[in-house]
Design a protein around this motif. Structure first.
Motif, PDB file in Angstrom:
ATOM      1  N   LYS A 136       0.815  -1.224   0.000  1.00  0.00           N
ATOM      2  CA  LYS A 136       0.000   0.000   0.000  1.00  0.00           C
ATOM      3  C   LYS A 136       0.845   1.269   0.000  1.00  0.00           C
ATOM      4  CE  LYS A 136      -3.448   1.221   2.264  1.00  0.00           C
ATOM      5  NZ  LYS A 136      -4.822   1.606   2.138  1.00  0.00           N
ATOM      6  N   ARG A 138       1.875   2.276   2.815  1.00  0.00           N
ATOM      7  CA  ARG A 138       1.273   2.863   4.014  1.00  0.00           C
ATOM      8  C   ARG A 138       2.314   2.974   5.112  1.00  0.00           C
ATOM      9  NH1 ARG A 138      -4.627   2.175   5.856  1.00  0.00           N
ATOM     10  NH2 ARG A 138      -4.646   2.215   8.122  1.00  0.00           N
ATOM     11  N   SER A 165      -8.156  -0.224   3.351  1.00  0.00           N
ATOM     12  CA  SER A 165      -8.713  -0.095   2.009  1.00  0.00           C
ATOM     13  C   SER A 165      -7.643  -0.475   0.973  1.00  0.00           C
ATOM     14  CB  SER A 165      -9.207   1.329   1.780  1.00  0.00           C
ATOM     15  OG  SER A 165      -8.203   2.262   2.114  1.00  0.00           O
ATOM     16  N   ASN A 194      -6.125   0.402  -1.673  1.00  0.00           N
ATOM     17  CA  ASN A 194      -5.604   1.436  -2.559  1.00  0.00           C
ATOM     18  C   ASN A 194      -4.195   1.786  -2.113  1.00  0.00           C
ATOM     19  OD1 ASN A 194      -7.535   2.576  -0.322  1.00  0.00           O
ATOM     20  ND2 ASN A 194      -5.936   4.123  -0.592  1.00  0.00           N
ATOM     21  N   SER A 213     -10.286   5.612  -1.971  1.00  0.00           N
ATOM     22  CA  SER A 213     -10.574   4.208  -1.673  1.00  0.00           C
ATOM     23  C   SER A 213     -11.328   3.539  -2.818  1.00  0.00           C
ATOM     24  CB  SER A 213     -11.392   4.102  -0.384  1.00  0.00           C
ATOM     25  OG  SER A 213     -10.649   4.561   0.703  1.00  0.00           O
ATOM     26  N   GLU A 230     -15.943   4.109   4.065  1.00  0.00           N
ATOM     27  CA  GLU A 230     -15.402   3.205   5.063  1.00  0.00           C
ATOM     28  C   GLU A 230     -16.284   3.147   6.314  1.00  0.00           C
ATOM     29  OE1 GLU A 230     -13.939   5.622   3.529  1.00  0.00           O
ATOM     30  OE2 GLU A 230     -11.974   5.032   2.745  1.00  0.00           O
ATOM     31  N   HIS A 235      -6.163  13.041   2.752  1.00  0.00           N
ATOM     32  CA  HIS A 235      -6.341  11.610   2.504  1.00  0.00           C
ATOM     33  C   HIS A 235      -7.339  11.511   1.383  1.00  0.00           C
ATOM     34  CE1 HIS A 235      -5.578   7.847   5.016  1.00  0.00           C
ATOM     35  NE2 HIS A 235      -5.986   7.418   3.860  1.00  0.00           N
TER      36      HIS A 235
END
Ligand code: AMP
Ligand code: MG
Length: 346
Positions: free
Chosen positions: A53, A55, A140, A142, A148, A177, A228
């Motif tokens: 991700k 992330r 999610s 993405n 998302s 979400e 975001h």
């Protein structure tokens, strides 16, 4: 792989579960958005999840379960309010934040003493979690910071080549979400508004606080970043009553068109007359009275507009009732906090 959303083929589910048990990554549908799943108790799989991700490890992920018995296995304390909410709203778009058990890896919680847990209301998700026999960590599906995904195609665009499998069960029914509620505070506090409205939570457990993410200050949890779900174009959100919204929308569109901006508008069907004679790209999300429909179409519309190489997206707000709160939150975050309210100078 295509799966039937109501009656997923057990062989496909078994194959996906095998990938998860072996430490691999599988994207799957939930009722909110597509999730990117990894074995939530396997640190190596979790490391791969964050890597795929892009992330940051400071952003905790939600553990997805399929049976209530898993709740006390992951949460050290389960207060009566948690049982009440779980019995009432699970499976469903509600995530509970509770003190974590020792077996929950630090990667899941970003080192926090609490863990976020949810039981998703999607036959494919539930079958997959059961077959895997382990809680599934699933943010999610993405790339970090992107919009998302509500379809398998969106997942493919962001994560194709980085993950083992995508289960395609068509568009997700809710489209935003889950609501994240922190039950470790004196008053249950919504950290992220989402698919379950605040009103429903209050009817079940009494007063609920909402952490206001639009004001400056420290985030309540790592990962609640102000920017975001972001499109590439600059975005501005207009917040105010209908008539004001429509006249300000038109006024701003005209002003930026004059400066040769390519302008898009993210609006309700009712706003169309205010801009339809202008050379702007229009994404109408449906009637302003149909918040479920607005929520479902929001992310696809943002992706759609973003693919048209715009300089500016003017989005309108939909209030704070029901799903309106989640829609506002996603719009403001996509806009990086740029908001114009009634009575404020341009
Ligand atoms: P996503 O998985 O992308 O839907 O994001 C999950 C979000 O849930 C995170 O960004 C956090 O905001 C929130 N979250 C997850 N775990 C915790 C936790 N232990 N405490 C507070 N918030 C959490
Ligand atoms: Mg996310």
């Amino acid at each position: 792989m295509t799966v039937d959303p109501q009656h997923p083929d057990p062989e496909v589910i078994a194959r996906a579960a095998g990938i998860l048990r072996a430490g691999g990554l599988v994207a799957f549908p939930t009722e909110t958005v597509y999730g990117l799943g990894a074995d939530g108790l396997n640190p190596l799989a979790l490391a791969r999840l964050f890597e795929a991700k892009g992330r940051p490890a400071t952003d905790p992920v939600i553990l997805h379960i399929a049976d209530l018995e898993a709740l006390p296995q992951l949460a050290r304390e389960v207060p009566p309010s948690a049982w009440t909410l779980a019995r009432r709203f699970w499976p469903g778009p509600l995530t509970l934040v509770l003190p974590k058990q020792a077996i929950v890896p630090d990667l899941v919680t970003a080192g926090l003493p609490t863990v976020a847990i949810r039981m998703p209301a999607h036959p494919v998700a539930l079958a997959l979690i059961r077959a895997a026999g382990t809680p599934i960590a699933a943010p999610s599906a993405n790339r970090f910071g992107h919009t998302s995904p509500t379809t398998a195609q969106h997942v493919l665009e962001d994560l194709g080549g980085r993950i083992e499998l995508i289960l395609d069960a068509g568009p997700t029914p809710i489209g935003v979400e889950s609501t994240v509620i922190d039950l470790t505070r004196p008053i249950p506090t919504i950290l992220r508004p989402g698919g379950l409205p605040r009103e429903a939570l209050e009817a079940a457990v009494g007063p609920v606080a909402v952490f206001d993410r639009s004001v400056a200050g420290p985030a309540p949890a790592p990962g609640l970043l102000p920017k975001h779900y972001a499109p590439r174009a600059e975005m501005v959100v207009l917040i105010g009553p209908g008539e004001w919204l429509r006249s300000r929308l038109r006024e701003l569109a005209l002003r930026y068109l004059q400066e040769s901006y390519r302008v898009g508008v993210l609006i309700a069907e009712e706003d169309r007359p205010a801009v339809e004679d202008l050379p702007v790209e229009i994404a109408a999300l449906g009637s302003e009275k149909d918040l479920e429909g607005i929520a479902r179409r929001l992310y696809p519309a943002m992706r759609e507009l973003d693919g048209r190489g715009l300089d500016l997206i003017l989005a309108r707000d939909f209030g704070t009732q029901g799903l309106g709160l989640a829609i506002r939150d996603r719009l403001i975050r996509a806009a990086g906090g740029r908001v114009i309210k009634e009575d404020e100078p341009l």
